[in-house]
Scaffold this motif. Structure first.
Motif, PDB file in Angstrom:
ATOM      1  N   ASP A  26       0.833  -1.207   0.000  1.00  0.00           N
ATOM      2  CA  ASP A  26       0.000   0.000   0.000  1.00  0.00           C
ATOM      3  C   ASP A  26       0.867   1.255   0.000  1.00  0.00           C
ATOM      4  OD1 ASP A  26      -2.241  -1.584   0.075  1.00  0.00           O
ATOM      5  OD2 ASP A  26      -2.749  -1.118   2.161  1.00  0.00           O
ATOM      6  N   LEU A  27       1.887   1.254   0.848  1.00  0.00           N
ATOM      7  CA  LEU A  27       2.762   2.424   0.939  1.00  0.00           C
ATOM      8  C   LEU A  27       3.536   2.651  -0.353  1.00  0.00           C
ATOM      9  CD1 LEU A  27       4.098   1.867   4.556  1.00  0.00           C
ATOM     10  CD2 LEU A  27       2.408   3.554   3.823  1.00  0.00           C
ATOM     11  N   GLU A  28       3.976   1.568  -0.987  1.00  0.00           N
ATOM     12  CA  GLU A  28       4.683   1.696  -2.259  1.00  0.00           C
ATOM     13  C   GLU A  28       3.764   2.245  -3.352  1.00  0.00           C
ATOM     14  OE1 GLU A  28       6.204  -2.260  -2.733  1.00  0.00           O
ATOM     15  OE2 GLU A  28       8.003  -1.818  -1.537  1.00  0.00           O
ATOM     16  N   LEU A  29       2.523   1.772  -3.379  1.00  0.00           N
ATOM     17  CA  LEU A  29       1.561   2.290  -4.357  1.00  0.00           C
ATOM     18  C   LEU A  29       1.255   3.768  -4.107  1.00  0.00           C
ATOM     19  CD1 LEU A  29      -0.952  -0.679  -4.653  1.00  0.00           C
ATOM     20  CD2 LEU A  29       0.582   0.173  -6.432  1.00  0.00           C
ATOM     21  N   LYS A  52       6.485  12.070   0.685  1.00  0.00           N
ATOM     22  CA  LYS A  52       7.531  11.070   0.459  1.00  0.00           C
ATOM     23  C   LYS A  52       8.240  10.725   1.758  1.00  0.00           C
ATOM     24  CE  LYS A  52       9.575  10.011  -3.054  1.00  0.00           C
ATOM     25  NZ  LYS A  52       9.695   8.837  -3.903  1.00  0.00           N
ATOM     26  N   LEU A  53       8.547  11.744   2.547  1.00  0.00           N
ATOM     27  CA  LEU A  53       9.237  11.503   3.814  1.00  0.00           C
ATOM     28  C   LEU A  53       8.370  10.681   4.773  1.00  0.00           C
ATOM     29  CD1 LEU A  53      10.960  14.957   4.390  1.00  0.00           C
ATOM     30  CD2 LEU A  53      12.071  12.791   3.829  1.00  0.00           C
ATOM     31  N   LEU A  54       7.099  11.031   4.860  1.00  0.00           N
ATOM     32  CA  LEU A  54       6.188  10.274   5.727  1.00  0.00           C
ATOM     33  C   LEU A  54       6.058   8.819   5.270  1.00  0.00           C
ATOM     34  CD1 LEU A  54       3.296  12.796   6.342  1.00  0.00           C
ATOM     35  CD2 LEU A  54       4.587  11.606   8.095  1.00  0.00           C
ATOM     36  N   LEU A  55       5.940   8.614   3.973  1.00  0.00           N
ATOM     37  CA  LEU A  55       5.804   7.256   3.447  1.00  0.00           C
ATOM     38  C   LEU A  55       7.058   6.434   3.724  1.00  0.00           C
ATOM     39  CD1 LEU A  55       4.008   8.099   0.114  1.00  0.00           C
ATOM     40  CD2 LEU A  55       3.060   6.726   1.973  1.00  0.00           C
ATOM     41  N   ARG A  56       8.214   7.026   3.505  1.00  0.00           N
ATOM     42  CA  ARG A  56       9.472   6.320   3.764  1.00  0.00           C
ATOM     43  C   ARG A  56       9.624   5.987   5.246  1.00  0.00           C
ATOM     44  NH1 ARG A  56      13.253   7.071  -0.639  1.00  0.00           N
ATOM     45  NH2 ARG A  56      11.922   6.634  -2.438  1.00  0.00           N
ATOM     46  N   LYS A  57       9.247   6.930   6.112  1.00  0.00           N
ATOM     47  CA  LYS A  57       9.329   6.701   7.550  1.00  0.00           C
ATOM     48  C   LYS A  57       8.410   5.557   7.956  1.00  0.00           C
ATOM     49  CE  LYS A  57       8.568   9.032  11.948  1.00  0.00           C
ATOM     50  NZ  LYS A  57       8.119  10.257  12.603  1.00  0.00           N
ATOM     51  N   GLU A  58       7.199   5.564   7.437  1.00  0.00           N
ATOM     52  CA  GLU A  58       6.226   4.515   7.762  1.00  0.00           C
ATOM     53  C   GLU A  58       6.713   3.161   7.249  1.00  0.00           C
ATOM     54  OE1 GLU A  58       2.748   3.329   9.656  1.00  0.00           O
ATOM     55  OE2 GLU A  58       3.673   5.305   9.624  1.00  0.00           O
ATOM     56  N   MET A  59       7.303   3.122   6.057  1.00  0.00           N
ATOM     57  CA  MET A  59       7.844   1.868   5.526  1.00  0.00           C
ATOM     58  C   MET A  59       8.950   1.327   6.431  1.00  0.00           C
ATOM     59  SD  MET A  59       8.093   2.045   1.418  1.00  0.00           S
ATOM     60  CE  MET A  59       7.467   3.580   0.774  1.00  0.00           C
ATOM     61  N   ALA A  60       9.825   2.210   6.901  1.00  0.00           N
ATOM     62  CA  ALA A  60      10.917   1.789   7.783  1.00  0.00           C
ATOM     63  C   ALA A  60      10.370   1.223   9.089  1.00  0.00           C
ATOM     64  CB  ALA A  60      11.849   2.963   8.057  1.00  0.00           C
ATOM     65  N   ILE A  61       9.356   1.849   9.644  1.00  0.00           N
ATOM     66  CA  ILE A  61       8.752   1.372  10.889  1.00  0.00           C
ATOM     67  C   ILE A  61       8.162  -0.022  10.695  1.00  0.00           C
ATOM     68  CG2 ILE A  61       6.810   1.735  12.476  1.00  0.00           C
ATOM     69  CD1 ILE A  61       7.339   4.792  12.110  1.00  0.00           C
ATOM     70  N   ILE A  62       7.434  -0.216   9.616  1.00  0.00           N
ATOM     71  CA  ILE A  62       6.795  -1.513   9.360  1.00  0.00           C
ATOM     72  C   ILE A  62       7.845  -2.587   9.112  1.00  0.00           C
ATOM     73  CG2 ILE A  62       5.345  -2.796   7.731  1.00  0.00           C
ATOM     74  CD1 ILE A  62       3.679  -0.186   7.486  1.00  0.00           C
ATOM     75  N   ARG A  63       8.895  -2.261   8.351  1.00  0.00           N
ATOM     76  CA  ARG A  63       9.952  -3.248   8.092  1.00  0.00           C
ATOM     77  C   ARG A  63      10.678  -3.620   9.384  1.00  0.00           C
ATOM     78  NH1 ARG A  63      11.154  -0.431   2.545  1.00  0.00           N
ATOM     79  NH2 ARG A  63       9.986  -1.834   1.193  1.00  0.00           N
ATOM     80  N   ASP A  64      10.897  -2.647  10.258  1.00  0.00           N
ATOM     81  CA  ASP A  64      11.520  -2.943  11.552  1.00  0.00           C
ATOM     82  C   ASP A  64      10.633  -3.867  12.377  1.00  0.00           C
ATOM     83  OD1 ASP A  64      13.746  -1.427  10.975  1.00  0.00           O
ATOM     84  OD2 ASP A  64      13.091   0.321  12.158  1.00  0.00           O
TER      85      ASP A  64
END
Length: 73
Positions: A26-29, A52-64
């Protein structure tokens, strides 16, 4: 933009609703849609950058979180 809600509302203004059931997907889309809106000049540069910054931050949180869950199994 201050939250994921703001990004979803921005995309909603342009008729884009994203939900696949996969959080990272979802975040990538969303990121792709934001890039397209910027390329066509529909959103301001400041909105593009903050989204973009918010999306990247959220992706990092989910991957962690996923990495920590994988370690505990």
């Amino acid at each position: 933009m201050k939250s994921m809600y703001d990004i979803r509302q921005l995309l909603k203004k342009f008729g884009t609703y994203i939900y696949t059931g996969n959080k990272i997907g979802d975040l990538e889309l969303m990121e792709m849609e934001i890039e397209e809106l910027q390329n066509y000049g529909f959103i301001q540069k400041e909105d593009y950058i903050s989204a973009k910054l918010l999306l990247r931050k959220e992706m990092a949180i989910i991957r962690d979180q996923q990495a920590r869950e994988g370690e505990s199994k």
